[in-house]
Design a protein around this motif. Structure first.
Motif, PDB file in Angstrom:
ATOM      1  N   MET A  97     -10.195 -43.872 -35.774  1.00 24.95           N
ATOM      2  CA  MET A  97     -10.489 -45.157 -35.148  1.00 24.95           C
ATOM      3  C   MET A  97     -11.823 -45.660 -35.690  1.00 24.95           C
ATOM      4  N   ALA A  98     -11.720 -46.668 -36.574  1.00 23.02           N
ATOM      5  CA  ALA A  98     -12.905 -47.191 -37.258  1.00 23.02           C
ATOM      6  C   ALA A  98     -13.686 -48.138 -36.342  1.00 23.02           C
ATOM      7  N   ALA A  99     -14.922 -48.424 -36.702  1.00 21.74           N
ATOM      8  CA  ALA A  99     -15.691 -49.473 -36.039  1.00 21.74           C
ATOM      9  C   ALA A  99     -15.241 -50.804 -36.628  1.00 21.74           C
ATOM     10  N   TRP A 100     -14.800 -51.723 -35.760  1.00 24.71           N
ATOM     11  CA  TRP A 100     -14.232 -52.972 -36.256  1.00 24.71           C
ATOM     12  C   TRP A 100     -15.206 -54.153 -36.179  1.00 24.71           C
ATOM     13  N   ALA A 101     -16.310 -54.011 -35.451  1.00 26.27           N
ATOM     14  CA  ALA A 101     -17.243 -55.140 -35.324  1.00 26.27           C
ATOM     15  C   ALA A 101     -18.023 -55.329 -36.621  1.00 26.27           C
ATOM     16  N   ALA A 102     -18.221 -56.589 -37.009  1.00 25.28           N
ATOM     17  CA  ALA A 102     -18.950 -56.874 -38.248  1.00 25.28           C
ATOM     18  C   ALA A 102     -20.315 -56.200 -38.227  1.00 25.28           C
ATOM     19  N   GLU A 103     -20.965 -56.217 -37.048  1.00 31.39           N
ATOM     20  CA  GLU A 103     -22.312 -55.643 -36.994  1.00 31.39           C
ATOM     21  C   GLU A 103     -22.309 -54.118 -37.093  1.00 31.39           C
ATOM     22  N   GLU A 104     -21.114 -53.516 -36.992  1.00 30.82           N
ATOM     23  CA  GLU A 104     -20.998 -52.064 -37.166  1.00 30.82           C
ATOM     24  C   GLU A 104     -20.343 -51.741 -38.511  1.00 30.82           C
ATOM     25  N   GLY A 105     -20.240 -52.730 -39.377  1.00 33.83           N
ATOM     26  CA  GLY A 105     -19.644 -52.501 -40.693  1.00 33.83           C
ATOM     27  C   GLY A 105     -18.167 -52.862 -40.766  1.00 33.83           C
ATOM     28  N   GLY A 106     -17.621 -53.411 -39.670  1.00 36.40           N
ATOM     29  CA  GLY A 106     -16.206 -53.782 -39.651  1.00 36.40           C
ATOM     30  C   GLY A 106     -15.983 -55.224 -40.077  1.00 36.40           C
ATOM     31  N   ILE A 107     -14.870 -55.805 -39.633  1.00 44.60           N
ATOM     32  CA  ILE A 107     -14.489 -57.118 -40.149  1.00 44.60           C
ATOM     33  C   ILE A 107     -14.349 -58.181 -39.056  1.00 44.60           C
ATOM     34  N   PHE A 108     -14.623 -57.850 -37.778  1.00 43.41           N
ATOM     35  CA  PHE A 108     -14.408 -58.830 -36.725  1.00 43.41           C
ATOM     36  C   PHE A 108     -15.712 -59.319 -36.097  1.00 43.41           C
ATOM     37  N   SER A 109     -15.727 -60.617 -35.759  1.00 43.48           N
ATOM     38  CA  SER A 109     -16.871 -61.189 -35.044  1.00 43.48           C
ATOM     39  C   SER A 109     -16.836 -60.701 -33.593  1.00 43.48           C
ATOM     40  N   ASN A 110     -17.953 -60.843 -32.896  1.00 46.58           N
ATOM     41  CA  ASN A 110     -18.001 -60.429 -31.494  1.00 46.58           C
ATOM     42  C   ASN A 110     -16.984 -61.176 -30.649  1.00 46.58           C
ATOM     43  N   SER A 111     -16.740 -62.443 -30.967  1.00 46.91           N
ATOM     44  CA  SER A 111     -15.791 -63.159 -30.115  1.00 46.91           C
ATOM     45  C   SER A 111     -14.369 -62.674 -30.398  1.00 46.91           C
ATOM     46  N   GLN A 112     -14.098 -62.270 -31.630  1.00 47.48           N
ATOM     47  CA  GLN A 112     -12.773 -61.686 -31.905  1.00 47.48           C
ATOM     48  C   GLN A 112     -12.604 -60.350 -31.173  1.00 47.48           C
ATOM     49  N   ILE A 113     -13.675 -59.557 -31.113  1.00 44.92           N
ATOM     50  CA  ILE A 113     -13.616 -58.276 -30.383  1.00 44.92           C
ATOM     51  C   ILE A 113     -13.351 -58.547 -28.904  1.00 44.92           C
ATOM     52  N   SER A 114     -14.042 -59.542 -28.384  1.00 46.45           N
ATOM     53  CA  SER A 114     -13.858 -59.882 -26.983  1.00 46.45           C
ATOM     54  C   SER A 114     -12.416 -60.345 -26.719  1.00 46.45           C
ATOM     55  N   ASP A 115     -11.856 -61.104 -27.665  1.00 48.31           N
ATOM     56  CA  ASP A 115     -10.452 -61.514 -27.544  1.00 48.31           C
ATOM     57  C   ASP A 115      -9.517 -60.289 -27.571  1.00 48.31           C
ATOM     58  N   PHE A 116      -9.834 -59.315 -28.422  1.00 54.46           N
ATOM     59  CA  PHE A 116      -9.025 -58.096 -28.480  1.00 54.46           C
ATOM     60  C   PHE A 116      -9.009 -57.388 -27.125  1.00 54.46           C
ATOM     61  N   THR A 117     -10.175 -57.368 -26.490  1.00 55.71           N
ATOM     62  CA  THR A 117     -10.287 -56.709 -25.194  1.00 55.71           C
ATOM     63  C   THR A 117      -9.346 -57.371 -24.199  1.00 55.71           C
ATOM     64  N   THR A 118      -9.407 -58.698 -24.133  1.00 57.62           N
ATOM     65  CA  THR A 118      -8.501 -59.449 -23.254  1.00 57.62           C
ATOM     66  C   THR A 118      -7.051 -59.193 -23.649  1.00 57.62           C
TER      67      THR A 118
END
Ligand code: HEC
Ligand code: HEC
Ligand code: HEC
Length: 356
Positions: A97-118
């Motif tokens: 399970m990789a880190a997906w947030a851009a700030e952790e080296g992944g490819i998704f913005s924080n708002s995309q991560i938040s959408d994933f959570t929902t």
């Protein structure tokens, strides 16, 4: 700031500016509709991203594939928003399970991560599965050797049968694809139901399975299986004649011969888009998650068998999964064929260093 905080702020402003003054003519469910719309948008935009990036491990309907846990469970659905967004942003150390947030080296913005959570909390997985199929991204079946109930009960009847059946399950999941369901070998790997092998000391065989055999398809298993699991599997090798004596009906594991054709390349490209693009980038040009494979030096210096081995065995200690247990031989060969097909036009950039 999380989207839910933003939303709360937005709603508060809206209530003060619009809803309260105009309350008399706005239907009471307006707020609820706004919330519904927010969820619907988050879920819809995440569905396609899920299809492209997560199905290969978590399954088209969130059911989990191989050792990857399901996401459609009550336990995951009811995880706190904070825990969910943390695991998607940062990944889990030492797992696939990789880190997906851009700030952790992944490819998704924080708002995309938040959408994933929902999305994970609200997803209608039947819809997701249908959408994944519509996009042509349904992952291939995991290779599995079926161990029948009869087979298990005949084995359990043998002395120390419990351990033998443990070994067989591990073998079925991890080794049978190459060494054959009945241990008698396949086109790509030798028999391990072998009298010759049984004359060698157990320590030696355990070491061999731990370390693998360099430059061959036999990967190192010490980071994939626990020592007791390797032990039980090696015991199985020594006790194979007992298995045969029980008259067990071994299932077949299909292994294809080695072809190369335009169809194979096309299949490989399609599979690459499903299973590899999220890390290795569009057409293998690389991403922050993984090196470019569309890379002339790498392709020139790495023979087909070695590429096959890397894909099947993964690269221990990195995000590169071992695909051998979830893709069949044809799929693995198609990936090699596809990568080989881009060699001629690949940019010549420095090859990334394997291993460390
Ligand atoms: C290469 C395989 C792989 C991919 C791709 C992948 N995951 Fe995972 N995921 C895993 C594994 C393995 C775990 C379990 C990690 C552990 O052992 O704690 C996991 C765990 C999770 C969990 C926590 C589940 C739990 O029960 O705690 C969530 C949520 C999750 N993944 C979401 C996602 C999302 C969203 C994506 C796509 C953006 C994604 N994953 C892509 C392999 C993958
Ligand atoms: C991706 C294919 C693949 C998988 C999966 C695989 N092997 Fe192998 N294995 C090979 C190949 C190929 C060789 C022969 C290497 C060589 O050329 O010496 C081999 C060799 C071996 C040998 C030595 C055989 C001999 O006669 O010297 C043993 C023992 C063995 N494997 C056990 C295992 C076990 C146990 C597993 C599962 C945990 C496993 N292998 C999984 C491909 C595989
Ligand atoms: C979760 C992310 C991820 C996924 C998905 C993934 N890889 Fe990798 N892959 C990596 C990383 C990271 C490396 C570099 C490992 C290292 O440090 O040597 C790598 C390395 C490789 C290499 C060796 C190249 C080199 O120069 O080191 C090959 C070949 C490869 N991957 C093929 C594939 C194929 C084919 C797929 C799809 C079936 C795939 N990968 C899917 C992360 C991934």
């Amino acid at each position: 700031m999380t989207t839910s905080m933003k939303l709360t702020g937005f709603l508060a402003t809206l209530i003060i500016l619009v809803v309260i003054p105009a309350y008399s003519w706005i239907e009471p469910t307006h707020q609820e509709n706004l919330l519904d719309n927010h969820y619907t948008n988050a879920v819809l935009s995440s569905t396609d991203l899920y299809a492209e990036n997560c199905t290969v491990c978590h399954g088209a309907a969130g059911e989990g594939i191989g050792d990857t846990p399901p996401l459609n469970s009550e336990a995951v659905r009811t995880m706190s928003e904070n825990d969910l967004s943390k695991v998607i942003s940062r990944g889990r150390n030492n797992t696939l399970m990789a880190a997906w947030a851009a700030e952790e080296g992944g490819i998704f913005s924080n708002s995309q991560i938040s959408d994933f959570t929902t999305f994970i909390q609200q997803a209608n997985w039947d819809y997701v599965e249908a959408r994944v199929a519509e996009l042509g991204l349904t992952p291939p079946d995991v290779i599995k050797m079926e161990v029948s109930d009869e087979m298990v009960s005949s084995i359990l009847a043998l002395p120390d049968g419990e351990r033998l059946s443990e070994g067989l399950f591990i073998y079925a999941d991890n080794c049978a694809a190459c060494h054959g369901a009945n241990g008698s070998g396949t086109i790509i790997a030798p028999a391990i139901d072998s009298a010759d092998l049984r004359t060698r000391p157990k320590e030696e065989i355990i070491n061999l399975v731990n370390s693998g055999i360099n430059g061959t398809l036999m990967a190192s298993w010490q980071n994939i299986l626990a020592p007791e699991e390797i032990n039980a599997t090696v015991d199985l090798i020594y006790r194979w004649p007992e298995l045969i004596q029980t008259g067990i009906d071994f299932p077949e594991v299909e292994v294809m011969s080695i072809p190369s054709s335009p169809e194979l390349i096309a299949d490989g490209q399609q599979l690459f888009n499903i299973a590899c693009k999220s890390c290795h980038g569009v057409d293998g040009y690389g991403s922050p998650m993984a090196p470019a494979l569309n890379n002339q030096l790498f392709l020139e210096e790495t023979p087909d068998a070695a590429i096959y081995q890397i894909i099947a065995g993964g690269v221990s200690g990195t995000l590169m999964p071992a695909w051998g247990s979830r893709l069949n031989d044809y799929d693995l060969q198609s990936l090699v064929a596809f990568l080989r097909s881009v060699e001629e036009t690949a940019p010549s950039i420095l090859p990334p260093i394997l291993g460390k």
